[in-house]
Design a protein around this motif. Structure first.
Motif, mmCIF file in Angstrom:
data_model
loop_
_atom_site.group_PDB
_atom_site.id
_atom_site.type_symbol
_atom_site.label_atom_id
_atom_site.label_comp_id
_atom_site.label_asym_id
_atom_site.label_seq_id
_atom_site.Cartn_x
_atom_site.Cartn_y
_atom_site.Cartn_z
ATOM 1 N N TYR A 1 -3.794 -0.627 -0.765
ATOM 2 C CA TYR A 1 -4.549 -1.589 0.518
ATOM 3 C C TYR A 1 -4.089 -2.921 0.096
ATOM 4 O O TYR A 1 -3.460 -3.469 0.551
ATOM 5 C CB TYR A 1 -5.565 -1.254 1.187
ATOM 6 C CG TYR A 1 -6.027 0.413 2.241
ATOM 7 C CD1 TYR A 1 -5.016 0.983 3.265
ATOM 8 C CD2 TYR A 1 -6.584 1.549 0.847
ATOM 9 C CE1 TYR A 1 -5.517 1.958 3.895
ATOM 10 C CE2 TYR A 1 -6.970 2.546 1.620
ATOM 11 C CZ TYR A 1 -5.645 2.656 2.918
ATOM 12 O OH TYR A 1 -5.987 4.709 3.298
ATOM 13 N N ARG B 1 -0.699 -2.697 -0.466
ATOM 14 C CA ARG B 1 0.484 -3.107 0.429
ATOM 15 C C ARG B 1 0.687 -4.496 1.826
ATOM 16 O O ARG B 1 1.362 -4.086 2.250
ATOM 17 C CB ARG B 1 0.548 -1.527 1.238
ATOM 18 C CG ARG B 1 1.878 -0.991 2.369
ATOM 19 C CD ARG B 1 1.575 0.315 3.457
ATOM 20 N NE ARG B 1 0.202 -0.088 4.505
ATOM 21 C CZ ARG B 1 -0.462 1.254 5.265
ATOM 22 N NH1 ARG B 1 0.474 1.955 5.291
ATOM 23 N NH2 ARG B 1 -1.340 1.093 5.319
ATOM 24 N N ASP C 1 -4.205 -4.309 6.980
ATOM 25 C CA ASP C 1 -4.249 -3.790 5.628
ATOM 26 C C ASP C 1 -5.361 -4.357 4.269
ATOM 27 O O ASP C 1 -6.237 -3.242 3.714
ATOM 28 C CB ASP C 1 -2.856 -4.176 4.335
ATOM 29 C CG ASP C 1 -2.200 -2.556 5.051
ATOM 30 O OD1 ASP C 1 -3.054 -1.523 5.305
ATOM 31 O OD2 ASP C 1 -0.609 -2.637 4.803
#
Length: 266
Positions: A121, A124, A140
Motif C-alpha cells: 500500500y 502504491r 493508500d
C-alpha cells in the motif's frame, strides 16, 4: 556466515540453497558483484531454482540495474504467480524506471493476493504520488498506516501529499508523528521546516533544519534553507556561516554565491 557458507560449498559445490543464501549474504553487506556471481551460479546448476531469480532481482535493483531487476522478477513469476512480494518488488523496479502503469498493476496485484501487506500500500501510494494523484496517495498511505501504525515512511509520505495540496495542518501532523516514531528520520524534519518557512515561522523552520543538520551535517538542502530562514530574521552572521559551508560543499552553486553576496550588501 559467509565464511561458513563458502566452506560448505568447498565441500559440496552442488548445494544450490547454500549458494543462494551466500548470494543473499553478499547482497546484504553490499558486495553486489559477488552476490550476482553466486546467484547466477545457482541457476547454472538448477535453472528452476526460483529463489535465485527473486534474489537476483533484488541484487540488480540494489545496483540500479532496474531493467535487469524486472527481467529477473519476470522469470520468478513464471514459476510462482502467487508471491505478493515478487509483484511488490517488481512494482518498485518499474517505478524506478518511470513505468508507472506497470508499477501500479503489480502493486494492485500484490494487494489482491494479500490485503494486509502494509508495504505494498505504501508503494502504491508512492506511485500515485509520482503521478500527482495526491488523494489516491493519501488513501493508500492511510491504509498502510492503519495496518502498521509505526510506518514512519508512510506518515512522512502522506504528509508530503498533504503538503502538495496545501493542507499544511495535516502535513505537519503527519511529519510530527513520523518524527515521534523515528527521531533520526531527517525527511520529516526537512519537510516540516519547509512548511514553517512558507508560513513565515522562521524560528520553527530554523529549529527543524538544525535538527536535520545535527543528524546529517552536510545536508545541502537543510543548510540552504536554514540560511534563507536566518536571512529573513536578519541573522546575517548565521546565514553567512551556512552559505560559507554550502560553498565548501558545492563551490559551483551560483545561487549560494549570489545569496552570500546579497547578505554582505544588507
Amino acid at each position: 556466515a559467509i565464511s561458513d557458507l563458502n566452506r560448505a560449498l568447498e565441500l559440496d559445490p552442488t548445494l544450490v540453497s547454500t549458494r543462494s543464501n551466500l548470494g543473499v549474504a553478499y547482497d546484504t553487506i553490499g558486495e553486489y558483484p559477488k552476490a550476482l556471481e553466486s546467484l547466477q551460479q545457482v541457476l547454472e546448476i538448477d535453472p528452476n531454482f526460483k529463489d535465485a531469480y527473486f534474489n537476483l532481482g533484488a541484487a540488480y535493483y540494489h545496483t540500479a540495474e532496474y531493467k535487469e531487476s524486472v527481467a529477473q522478477y519476470d522469470k520468478y513469476l513464471e514459476l510462482d504467480r502467487k508471491n505478493e512480494k515478487a509483484y511488490y518488488m517488481r512494482a518498485v523496479a518499474y517505478r524506478s524506471l518511470g513505468q508507472y502503469e506497470s508499477a501500479l498493476a503489480d502493486a494492485t496485484e500484490a494487494i489482491r493476493i494479500n490485503q494486509e501487506y502494509s508495504n505494498v500500500y505504501y508503494e502504491r501510494g508512492n506511485i500515485h504520488l509520482f503521478t500527482n494523484e495526491y488523494q489516491k496517495a493519501i488513501k493508500d498511505y492511510g491504509t498502510a498506516i492503519g495496518i502498521d501504525p509505526k510506518n514512519a515512511c508512510a506518515l512522512n509520505s502522506r504528509g508530503r501529499s498533504y503538503q502538495l495540496i496545501a493542507d499544511y495542518a495535516k502535513a505537519i501532523e503527519d511529519y510530527t508523528a513520523a518524527i515521534q516514531l523515528d527521531t533520526n528520520f531527517t525527511l520529516p524534519y526537512k519537510n516540516r521546516g519547509n512548511i514553517h518557512y512558507l508560513q513565515q515561522e522562521y524560528e520553527d523552520a530554523i529549529q527543524d533544519f538544525s535538527k536535520v543538520l545535527d543528524i546529517e551535517p552536510d545536508n545541502v538542502e537543510a543548510l540552504r534553507n536554514r540560511a534563507l530562514a536566518h536571512t529573513q530574521l536578519k541573522n546575517y552572521e548565521a546565514a553567512l556561516a551556512d552559505d560559507t559551508r554550502l560553498l565548501e560543499l558545492s563551490p559551483y552553486d551560483s545561487k549560494t554565491w549570489r545569496h552570500r553576496g546579497n547578505i554582505y550588501l544588507a
